[in-house]
Design a protein around this motif. Structure first.
Motif, PDB file in Angstrom:
ATOM      1  N   ASN A 306       0.590  -1.122   0.154  1.00 22.66           N
ATOM      2  CA  ASN A 306      -0.029  -0.071  -0.105  1.00 22.66           C
ATOM      3  C   ASN A 306       0.926   1.174  -0.288  1.00 22.66           C
ATOM      4  OD1 ASN A 306      -2.609   1.381  -0.061  1.00 22.66           O
ATOM      5  ND2 ASN A 306      -2.813   1.339   2.061  1.00 22.66           N
ATOM      6  N   LYS A 307       2.208   1.138  -0.054  1.00 26.59           N
ATOM      7  CA  LYS A 307       2.988   2.262  -0.004  1.00 26.59           C
ATOM      8  C   LYS A 307       3.070   2.987  -1.470  1.00 26.59           C
ATOM      9  CE  LYS A 307       6.306   1.273   3.508  1.00 26.59           C
ATOM     10  NZ  LYS A 307       7.581   0.681   3.851  1.00 26.59           N
ATOM     11  N   SER A 308       3.129   4.188  -1.405  1.00 24.35           N
ATOM     12  CA  SER A 308       2.858   4.675  -2.843  1.00 24.35           C
ATOM     13  C   SER A 308       4.085   4.578  -3.840  1.00 24.35           C
ATOM     14  CB  SER A 308       2.913   6.358  -2.456  1.00 24.35           C
ATOM     15  OG  SER A 308       4.184   6.749  -1.958  1.00 24.35           O
ATOM     16  N   GLN A 309       5.224   4.183  -3.153  1.00 23.90           N
ATOM     17  CA  GLN A 309       6.341   3.762  -4.365  1.00 23.90           C
ATOM     18  C   GLN A 309       6.381   2.216  -4.256  1.00 23.90           C
ATOM     19  OE1 GLN A 309       6.537   4.661  -1.203  1.00 23.90           O
ATOM     20  NE2 GLN A 309       8.604   4.120  -0.050  1.00 23.90           N
ATOM     21  N   ALA A 310       5.446   1.496  -3.983  1.00 25.46           N
ATOM     22  CA  ALA A 310       5.464  -0.066  -3.911  1.00 25.46           C
ATOM     23  C   ALA A 310       5.936  -0.530  -5.281  1.00 25.46           C
ATOM     24  CB  ALA A 310       4.196  -0.619  -3.378  1.00 25.46           C
ATOM     25  N   ASN A 311       5.402  -0.122  -6.505  1.00 31.16           N
ATOM     26  CA  ASN A 311       5.475  -0.574  -7.412  1.00 31.16           C
ATOM     27  C   ASN A 311       7.049  -0.468  -7.920  1.00 31.16           C
ATOM     28  OD1 ASN A 311       2.819  -1.390  -7.944  1.00 31.16           O
ATOM     29  ND2 ASN A 311       2.301   0.052  -9.313  1.00 31.16           N
ATOM     30  N   ASP A 312       7.661   0.516  -7.572  1.00 33.23           N
ATOM     31  CA  ASP A 312       8.961   0.769  -8.005  1.00 33.23           C
ATOM     32  C   ASP A 312      10.183  -0.272  -7.104  1.00 33.23           C
ATOM     33  OD1 ASP A 312       8.239   2.315  -9.756  1.00 33.23           O
ATOM     34  OD2 ASP A 312       8.536   3.982  -8.259  1.00 33.23           O
TER      35      ASP A 312
HETATM   36  C1  LIG Z   1       0.872  -0.420  -9.015  1.00 34.54           C
HETATM   37  O1  LIG Z   1       0.436  -0.751 -10.409  1.00 34.54           O
HETATM   38  C2  LIG Z   1      -0.780  -1.241 -10.592  1.00 34.54           C
HETATM   39  C3  LIG Z   1      -0.682  -1.811 -12.068  1.00 34.54           C
HETATM   40  O2  LIG Z   1       0.135  -1.477 -12.688  1.00 34.54           O
HETATM   41  C4  LIG Z   1      -1.887  -0.203 -10.166  1.00 34.54           C
HETATM   42  O3  LIG Z   1      -3.143  -0.867 -10.516  1.00 34.54           O
HETATM   43  C5  LIG Z   1      -1.653   0.212  -8.701  1.00 34.54           C
HETATM   44  O4  LIG Z   1      -2.569   1.291  -8.430  1.00 34.54           O
HETATM   45  C6  LIG Z   1      -0.181   0.523  -8.674  1.00 34.54           C
HETATM   46  N1  LIG Z   1      -0.051   0.846  -7.095  1.00 34.54           N
HETATM   47  C7  LIG Z   1       0.738   1.924  -6.719  1.00 34.54           C
HETATM   48  C8  LIG Z   1       0.627   2.117  -5.141  1.00 34.54           C
HETATM   49  O5  LIG Z   1       1.031   3.024  -7.542  1.00 34.54           O
END
Ligand SMILES: *[C@@H]1O[C@H](CO)[C@@H](O)[C@H](O)[C@H]1NC(C)=O
Ligand SMILES: *[C@@H]1O[C@H](CO)[C@@H](O)[C@H](O)[C@H]1NC(C)=O
Ligand SMILES: *[C@@H]1O[C@H](CO)[C@@H](O)[C@H](O)[C@H]1NC(C)=O
Ligand SMILES: *[C@@H]1O[C@H](CO)[C@@H](O)[C@H](O)[C@H]1NC(C)=O
Ligand SMILES: *[C@@H]1O[C@H](CO)[C@@H](O)[C@H](O)[C@H]1NC(C)=O
Ligand SMILES: *[C@@H]1O[C@H](CO)[C@@H](O)[C@H](O)[C@H]1NC(C)=O
Length: 455
Positions: A306-312
């Protein structure tokens, strides 16, 4: 007059531009040569970001301290068996010396295996290395003589795609529990199945102010080798077969289950995971004698996502009890004993193998990079060696107690609510502790995770 001026400017431009260009090129080349001489270029490693390791103050007092370079790379000392072997690989994959097909070579796994084999044969052909080999203990010799082989077939595999799980999962599993065990430890497996290793939906920890309802699907798999063929007990392997039919959580490979072979459980697990667990978000990998507070792990992982930079950051994510700049055990009565004729230098930063959590994405990256790292007999150190080649490192969390509680904390009512993991507990203790967790849920609702200063 104006024309004259213009001609002179042209001459000036014609003469000076090449000079400046040459000068810049010289500077660039010098920098390149310096960098490659430092050996800083490694597969997947960004030169500027190679972490350096400092020595903990109390380590300096230890008698076994040996001089070492500032970074793990520079510790690639000539002479020691493993270092020498790996050096050939590092040279080959050095992206600065050989930039063109670096990516292609990294991804061509068959080639990596033959490269590992070549460097091994070459080294074993040298006289000094053979003398070196003769001096190793017999266990170490056994390790060395089999360290080129990792393609052991699976004897038993889970029938569900990614370990035992709930039949009706409504979303991809959040967590796969991958637990190292042996044929003999049936009781540990049973206790884990009934307690912290239950498959299916697990709700996260909720506090009195409500918090939010969170949870995730959990799957489970046990990782085993075989008993020593000389002591093989037929009834034991039949029992394991039955266990597998009943629970579907056994993953056993055809290698001898010894301490120095534990690293095979990592590389073979990564390989299996990459093929069978496409969507699993996180992996817990640990021993069968630890107690895990699974609801806390679930909440902790949900918070990470749930952290904002999680995807990175998720592709680099690994958390556990992190050990930094450890010195190899140099006393030959330890099971961790590594003579300096085998490995020289400090260990890279690594997370203690009793229990560690990492992302599924990282597991797949580890699977790829491990093809260009020679096996090392201590499994958690090997994972650290692979991590450093991915230019990343595990993060430390004080709620992973791989060396148990400090004495005072153990007796507190809510101590087990504050942790993610503790080592070590017997099967009986696991069952009792699990019941205690439920019983003390109310008074311990609001205790936060342990956050003490490290040791
Ligand atoms: C991460 O990426 C997914 C899909 O690529 C997206 O649905 C999600 O909101 C993103 N999460 C954040 C925390 O940015
Ligand atoms: C309850 O949990 C929420 C979310 O995890 C947290 O923000 C809050 O501080 C917690 N409340 C107490 C009293 O610990
Ligand atoms: C690891 O397993 C292989 C295959 O069973 C065996 O030949 C080898 O001796 C084992 N290595 C060690 C160090 O026990
Ligand atoms: C993994 O899952 C994604 C999405 O469901 C799919 O596109 C991809 O082909 C799968 N990969 C493998 C190796 O099964
Ligand atoms: C993520 O965090 C925000 C606040 O930072 C919270 O409002 C939201 O409920 C959380 N979402 C999940 C799925 O936990
Ligand atoms: C262990 O070290 C001691 C002292 O250095 C030596 O006498 C002994 O032979 C060694 N044992 C083994 C098994 O190598």
């Amino acid at each position: 007059m104006a024309q004259f001026h213009c001609r002179w400017r042209n001459v000036f431009v014609c003469v000076c531009t090449p000079c400046i260009c040459l000068l810049l090129m010289l500077v660039f080349l010098t920098a390149m040569v310096c960098m490659s001489m430092n050996g800083a270029g490694a597969p997947g490693t960004n030169v500027q970001e190679t972490p350096s390791h400092s020595v903990a103050p109390n380590d300096l007092r230890k008698k076994s301290f040996i001089p070492h370079a500032k970074t793990f790379w520079l510790a690639q000392d000539e002479g020691a068996f493993w270092n020498q072997l790996q050096l050939a690989i590092e040279r080959y994959f050095n992206p600065i010396l050989r930039p063109n097909d670096f990516r292609k070579r990294m991804e061509n796994s068959n080639f990596n295996e033959s490269l590992l084999m070549e460097s091994f044969i070459e080294l074993m052909d040298s006289d000094s290395m053979r003398k070196n080999f003769d001096k190793l203990s017999w266990q170490m010799q056994k390790f060395v003589s089999h360290m080129q082989k990792r393609d052991y077939p699976a004897i038993i595999q889970p029938d569900g795609v990614c370990g035992a799980g709930a039949k009706d999962e409504k979303e991809p599993p959040l967590l796969l529990l991958a637990i190292k065990t042996t044929e003999h430890n049936y009781k540990n497996r049973m206790a884990i199945r009934q307690t912290w290793g239950k498959e299916g939906w697990v709700s996260g920890h909720k506090n009195s102010s409500g918090g939010r309802e969170s949870g995730g699907y959990v799957r489970r798999v046990f990782l085993l080798g075989r008993e020593d063929p000389e002591e093989e007990d037929v009834s034991l392997s039949e029992l394991l077969q039955m266990e597998s039919e009943h629970y579907g959580d056994i993953l056993q490979w055809d290698f001898t289950d010894t301490f120095f072979n534990l690293t095979l459980k990592d590389v073979l697990f990564w390989s299996w995971f990459s093929g069978s667990c496409n969507q699993t978000v996180f992996v817990f990998k640990g021993d069968d004698d630890v107690f895990v507070n699974t609801p806390n792990i679930i909440t902790y992982l949900q918070d990470q996502l749930n952290k904002s930079q999680a995807n990175d950051t998720i592709a680099d994510f690994m958390v556990g009890d992190v050990i930094d700049s450890a010195i190899p055990h140099r006393v030959n009565n330890s099971k961790y004993f590594i003579p300096d004729s085998f490995y020289r230098g400090l260990y890279p930063t690594y997370a203690g193998g009793g229990g560690v959590v990492y992302s599924g994405l990282l597991a797949k990256r580890l699977h790829e990079i491990s093809k260009s790292v020679h096996l090392f007999p201590i499994d958690d150190v090997y994972v650290g060696m692979c991590m450093i080649r991915l230019n990343t490192h595990p993060i430390h969390h004080p709620a992973f107690l791989t060396f148990d509680f400090p004495e005072k904390e153990k007796k507190e009512l809510c101590s087990y609510h504050k942790i993610l993991l503790v080592h070590k507990r017997t099967p009986k203790q696991m069952v009792r502790l699990w019941a205690d967790l439920k019983r003390t849920q109310r008074p311990c609702w609001d205790v936060p995770l342990r956050n003490a200063v490290k040791k």
